[in-house]
Design a protein around this motif. Structure first.
Motif, PDB file in Angstrom:
ATOM      1  N   GLY A 253      -2.903   3.945  59.873  1.00  0.00           N
ATOM      2  CA  GLY A 253      -1.545   3.898  59.346  1.00  0.00           C
ATOM      3  C   GLY A 253      -0.771   2.839  60.109  1.00  0.00           C
ATOM      4  O   GLY A 253      -1.222   1.701  60.247  1.00  0.00           O
ATOM      5  N   ASP A 254       0.383   3.211  60.641  1.00  0.00           N
ATOM      6  CA  ASP A 254       1.197   2.261  61.424  1.00  0.00           C
ATOM      7  C   ASP A 254       0.916   2.362  62.922  1.00  0.00           C
ATOM      8  O   ASP A 254       1.529   1.635  63.712  1.00  0.00           O
ATOM      9  CB  ASP A 254       2.696   2.535  61.175  1.00  0.00           C
ATOM     10  N   GLN A 255       0.023   3.265  63.312  1.00  0.00           N
ATOM     11  CA  GLN A 255      -0.200   3.505  64.740  1.00  0.00           C
ATOM     12  C   GLN A 255      -1.293   2.591  65.282  1.00  0.00           C
ATOM     13  O   GLN A 255      -2.439   2.613  64.811  1.00  0.00           O
ATOM     14  CB  GLN A 255      -0.596   4.968  64.961  1.00  0.00           C
ATOM     15  N   ASP A 256      -0.962   1.794  66.263  1.00  0.00           N
ATOM     16  CA  ASP A 256      -1.929   0.910  66.925  1.00  0.00           C
ATOM     17  C   ASP A 256      -2.692   1.732  67.973  1.00  0.00           C
ATOM     18  O   ASP A 256      -2.109   2.225  68.934  1.00  0.00           O
ATOM     19  CB  ASP A 256      -1.192  -0.246  67.605  1.00  0.00           C
ATOM     20  N   ILE A 257      -4.008   1.899  67.759  1.00  0.00           N
ATOM     21  CA  ILE A 257      -4.805   2.707  68.692  1.00  0.00           C
ATOM     22  C   ILE A 257      -5.765   1.844  69.520  1.00  0.00           C
ATOM     23  O   ILE A 257      -6.657   2.369  70.178  1.00  0.00           O
ATOM     24  CB  ILE A 257      -5.606   3.797  67.945  1.00  0.00           C
ATOM     25  N   THR A 258      -5.565   0.517  69.493  1.00  0.00           N
ATOM     26  CA  THR A 258      -6.498  -0.411  70.162  1.00  0.00           C
ATOM     27  C   THR A 258      -6.721  -0.043  71.621  1.00  0.00           C
ATOM     28  O   THR A 258      -7.856  -0.085  72.112  1.00  0.00           O
ATOM     29  CB  THR A 258      -5.976  -1.860  70.068  1.00  0.00           C
ATOM     30  N   ASP A 259      -5.654   0.296  72.318  1.00  0.00           N
ATOM     31  CA  ASP A 259      -5.759   0.585  73.757  1.00  0.00           C
ATOM     32  C   ASP A 259      -5.745   2.086  74.059  1.00  0.00           C
ATOM     33  O   ASP A 259      -5.674   2.481  75.228  1.00  0.00           O
ATOM     34  CB  ASP A 259      -4.607  -0.099  74.505  1.00  0.00           C
ATOM     35  N   THR A 260      -5.815   2.912  73.020  1.00  0.00           N
ATOM     36  CA  THR A 260      -5.810   4.364  73.222  1.00  0.00           C
ATOM     37  C   THR A 260      -7.187   4.830  73.681  1.00  0.00           C
ATOM     38  O   THR A 260      -8.207   4.406  73.126  1.00  0.00           O
ATOM     39  CB  THR A 260      -5.432   5.093  71.911  1.00  0.00           C
ATOM     40  N   LYS A 261      -7.235   5.665  74.702  1.00  0.00           N
ATOM     41  CA  LYS A 261      -8.515   6.193  75.190  1.00  0.00           C
ATOM     42  C   LYS A 261      -9.225   6.977  74.085  1.00  0.00           C
ATOM     43  O   LYS A 261      -8.590   7.583  73.224  1.00  0.00           O
ATOM     44  CB  LYS A 261      -8.280   7.121  76.393  1.00  0.00           C
ATOM     45  N   ALA A 262     -10.548   6.966  74.142  1.00  0.00           N
ATOM     46  CA  ALA A 262     -11.350   7.596  73.088  1.00  0.00           C
ATOM     47  C   ALA A 262     -10.954   9.048  72.862  1.00  0.00           C
ATOM     48  O   ALA A 262     -10.799   9.498  71.719  1.00  0.00           O
ATOM     49  CB  ALA A 262     -12.833   7.497  73.438  1.00  0.00           C
ATOM     50  N   PHE A 263     -10.764   9.814  73.961  1.00  0.00           N
ATOM     51  CA  PHE A 263     -10.500  11.246  73.813  1.00  0.00           C
ATOM     52  C   PHE A 263      -9.097  11.524  73.285  1.00  0.00           C
ATOM     53  O   PHE A 263      -8.791  12.645  72.875  1.00  0.00           O
ATOM     54  CB  PHE A 263     -10.738  11.984  75.140  1.00  0.00           C
ATOM     55  N   ARG A 264      -8.233  10.490  73.278  1.00  0.00           N
ATOM     56  CA  ARG A 264      -6.882  10.678  72.750  1.00  0.00           C
ATOM     57  C   ARG A 264      -6.763  10.215  71.286  1.00  0.00           C
ATOM     58  O   ARG A 264      -5.713  10.385  70.662  1.00  0.00           O
ATOM     59  CB  ARG A 264      -5.854   9.917  73.610  1.00  0.00           C
ATOM     60  N   ARG A 265      -7.799   9.607  70.761  1.00  0.00           N
ATOM     61  CA  ARG A 265      -7.777   9.180  69.353  1.00  0.00           C
ATOM     62  C   ARG A 265      -8.158  10.372  68.471  1.00  0.00           C
ATOM     63  O   ARG A 265      -9.056  11.139  68.814  1.00  0.00           O
ATOM     64  CB  ARG A 265      -8.784   8.048  69.113  1.00  0.00           C
ATOM     65  N   ASN A 266      -7.513  10.470  67.329  1.00  0.00           N
ATOM     66  CA  ASN A 266      -7.874  11.536  66.389  1.00  0.00           C
ATOM     67  C   ASN A 266      -9.019  11.042  65.505  1.00  0.00           C
ATOM     68  O   ASN A 266      -8.900  10.925  64.286  1.00  0.00           O
ATOM     69  CB  ASN A 266      -6.666  11.957  65.549  1.00  0.00           C
TER      70      ASN A 266
END
Length: 370
Positions: A68-81
């Protein structure tokens, strides 16, 4: 149990370089929310690396990953849905099936963990084995438990990394249908990595064919099969007969005339690559007909081999210039040709496809999975 996906998955200029090679060249990819998407290609093409970047298990060298509009590039694996189902099921052997599925929810303190786990098991048609241990189940059932465990978390994106690779052929075919049904019912975005073209075409709404770290072509299964844009895609997605030809000029309405080994043939004008003069005229084996009833394009040859396969007979027909083409005819009760028989092979111009002859005829062949 249908879930509303939170947005399209977008890869923008994503790439991955290792010390000695580039696994994924910069690419853009958009996966619509709630769709079943497949990344298809031979071993080493970059599909699993791409999947691992979405999962957060590999850090991209360049580019962005958005849900969607959420940039998850730098989000840790366990914090990604985002959840992943691997070929190895990684189930806890000391727990029951129900405990395996509920495990993640219980760790997060979800009071409805057991109820949600039971619902997820019903979805994969395993409610009756909830109290059994994984070792008491078949490989296909274990795979469905792993799927239930991933689905119960309601991820924005579910990643499937060669999930059916450990199953035998018959079970794999059954699970292809099951996976598609489950995806349709649960409404989540599925991204399936595979080297098996039949698997991708059976399940996916849309396929991206990867080769050497790049996307060769993307589209729905029928479009990719009927209108490949490269020799690699034509060969990787099933069998193709490729005839070397030169464009001569306009033909009847909507066609161009081409010359192949002294034979004048028609091709669909809308399929001609821009600027191409030397081409491969391609036609799938099942589009060819023995006899002159298949269309205006005709070639004469000799049956070099005839193989009865049950629903169809596969012929190898040797043309005057020693090229062999494959013809597949349904066994509909009509007479079958015999080895050594002189035959005419015909097809309609709109059943052919045209590719630039700058690419070798064997591109996409010779891969261990192609």
């Amino acid at each position: 149990m249908a879930a509303q996906a939170s947005g399209d998955l977008s890869l923008v200029g994503i790439s991955k370089e290792f010390e000695t090679f580039t696994a994924v060249h910069p690419l853009d990819l958009e996966v619509p929310a709630g769709s079943f998407f497949a990344l298809l290609g031979p071993s080493g093409c970059g599909k699993t690396t791409t999947l691992r970047m979405v999962a957060g298990l590999e850090e991209p060298t360049t580019g962005k990953i958005l849900i969607g509009d959420q940039d998850i590039t730098d989000t840790k694996a366990f914090r990604r849905n985002v959840n992943t189902v691997f070929q190895s099921y990684a189930l806890f052997p000391h727990m029951t099936v129900l405990e395996n599925v509920a495990f993640g929810l219980k760790r997060r303190g979800d009071k409805d963990a057991v109820a949600k786990a039971k619902e997820s098991l019903e979805l994969v048609q395993l409610g009756a084995v909830a109290k059994k241990k994984p070792a008491q189940l078949s490989g296909g059932m274990q795979q469905r438990v792993a799927l239930a465990r991933a689905i119960v978390n309601r991820p924005d994106v579910l990643l499937l990394d060669e999930p059916l690779g450990a199953l035998d052929l018959k079970l794999r075919r059954q699970m292809q249908i099951e996976l598609k049904r489950i995806q349709s019912e649960v409404g989540l975005t599925f991204i399936h990595v595979t080297h098996d073209q039949e698997e991708a075409m059976t399940m996916a709404d849309s396929i991206a064919v990867m080769n050497a770290g790049r996307i060769e072509q993307q589209g729905d299964p029928a479009s990719l099969y009927e209108h490949p844009k490269s020799v690699f895609v034509a060969n990787f997605l099933g069998q193709s007969n490729l005839l070397r030809a030169s464009i001569e000029g306009p033909g009847a309405e909507g066609t161009v005339m081409v010359s192949s080994h002294g034979q004048r043939l028609e091709a669909d004008a809308s399929h001609i690559p821009e600027g191409a003069r030397e081409i491969w005229l391609g036609v799938r084996p099942e589009k060819l007909r023995l006899g002159e009833g298949g269309g205006p394009n005709r070639l004469h040859g000799v049956v070099a081999d005839a193989s009865f396969t049950g629903v169809a007979t596969q012929y190898l027909v040797r043309l005057p210039w020693d090229q062999e083409i494959t013809v597949v005819q349904q066994n509909d009760g009509s007479a079958r040709a015999l080895e050594g028989e002189n035959v005419t092979v015909s097809w309609a111009s709109h059943h052919g496809f045209v590719l630039d002859a700058a690419e070798p005829a064997d591109a996409g062949l010779g891969h261990e999975d192609g």
